[in-house]
Enzyme design. Structure first.
Site, PDB file in Angstrom:
ATOM      1  N   ARG A  50       0.861  -1.192   0.000  1.00  0.00           N
ATOM      2  CA  ARG A  50       0.000   0.000   0.000  1.00  0.00           C
ATOM      3  C   ARG A  50       0.891   1.233   0.000  1.00  0.00           C
ATOM      4  NH1 ARG A  50      -4.581  -1.483   4.600  1.00  0.00           N
ATOM      5  NH2 ARG A  50      -5.380  -3.394   3.613  1.00  0.00           N
ATOM      6  N   ASP A  52       2.146   5.057  -0.338  1.00  0.00           N
ATOM      7  CA  ASP A  52       1.568   6.360   0.005  1.00  0.00           C
ATOM      8  C   ASP A  52       1.547   7.303  -1.192  1.00  0.00           C
ATOM      9  OD1 ASP A  52       1.230   5.674   2.677  1.00  0.00           O
ATOM     10  OD2 ASP A  52       3.215   6.407   3.250  1.00  0.00           O
ATOM     11  N   TYR A 111      11.891  -2.479  -1.075  1.00  0.00           N
ATOM     12  CA  TYR A 111      11.812  -1.087  -1.496  1.00  0.00           C
ATOM     13  C   TYR A 111      13.222  -0.575  -1.792  1.00  0.00           C
ATOM     14  CZ  TYR A 111       6.980  -0.646   0.222  1.00  0.00           C
ATOM     15  OH  TYR A 111       5.631  -0.785   0.412  1.00  0.00           O
ATOM     16  N   ARG A 198      10.670   5.271   4.950  1.00  0.00           N
ATOM     17  CA  ARG A 198      10.992   6.698   4.874  1.00  0.00           C
ATOM     18  C   ARG A 198      11.577   7.210   6.188  1.00  0.00           C
ATOM     19  NH1 ARG A 198       5.575   9.334   3.095  1.00  0.00           N
ATOM     20  NH2 ARG A 198       6.746  11.199   3.682  1.00  0.00           N
TER      21      ARG A 198
END
Length: 246
Positions: A50, A52, A111, A198
């Site tokens: 999911r 952002d 990621y 992040r």
């Protein structure tokens, strides 16, 4: 009813995120509307992750179910035609078993975060990198990052809006390397907390800038307190790069 697995590539800049939102466009909405235009059916898309608002994907796995008789190649071609000009592409499409699920069958996610580390601003990569004009020590960032690898309580690196039941996650890999003007951070785990990548990148950047000692990462982790977070990196440098299945 046939279940199709999709591979999606998208620019997250124009979207409020992957998942449908009431306050703006999403990748899910774009794909579902394209499928409706092709088949006359309204499927629900499920995805491995999911992302952002502003976060991109090179290879996001997803699936939809279609009742109409259509082969995977025609579905892929049709989706890509209807998705234009939205920056979303279906790069692969295949029929899968009815019990295969893009999210729940996934056993690993990866990621990549990209920092452009030079004085000059990005021209070709605008919106696809975090621009940091001050020198970053990528080797120090990598050493500090190893404190986060393994099973830990990642409360410090978790968004206040995270909906996960608990903050404990196992981080399989967190590596930092320099490629010319770019500093690349790779993160892999079975799953991540909201904003975890992040948040980790933002704190590692503080180490790279010399604002935090290398041990500051371990101290922030041990604090188990969001207030100990130094910096949350912006979304535009983050890419979903891989979903792993048995």
């Amino acid at each position: 009813m046939t279940r199709f697995a999709l591979m999606l590539e998208y620019d997250g800049g124009p979207f409020m995120g992957l998942q449908r939102q009431s306050h703006g466009p999403s990748v899910q909405q774009a794909v579902e509307e394209a499928a409706l235009a092709i088949t006359g059916e309204q499927p629900t898309m499920h995805a491995a992750g999911r992302t952002d608002a502003g976060v991109h994907a090179l290879a996001m796995r997803a699936h939809i179910e279609i009742d109409k008789a259509i082969d995977s190649f025609r579905l892929m071609e049709g989706l890509n035609a209807k998705l234009r000009p939205a920056p979303v592409a279906v790069t692969a499409c295949e029929v899968v078993a009815d019990d295969w699920h893009a999210r729940f069958s996934c056993i690993g996610r990866a990621y990549e975060y990209r920092i452009l580390n030079r004085r000059a601003p990005p021209a070709l990569e605008a919106g696809k990198v975090w621009h940091e004009p001050r020198p970053l020590d990528a080797e120090a960032m990598h050493r500090a990052a190893q404190a986060l690898v393994g099973r830990h309580d990642f409360t410090t690196f978790r968004s206040a809006h995270c909906q996960a039941k608990e903050p404990v996650k196992t981080l399989d890999r967190l590596a930092v390397r320099r490629e010319g003007d770019h500093v690349i951070i790779e993160a892999a785990a079975r799953s991540f907390l909201h904003h975890q990548v992040r948040s980790m990148v933002g704190c590692l950047a503080l180490v790279g800038l010399g604002k935090w000692p290398e041990g500051g990462i371990a101290e922030a982790l041990a604090a188990k307190d969001r207030a100990a977070l130094g910096l949350n990196a912006p979304p535009e440098g983050l890419f979903f790069v891989r979903a792993v299945y048995p």
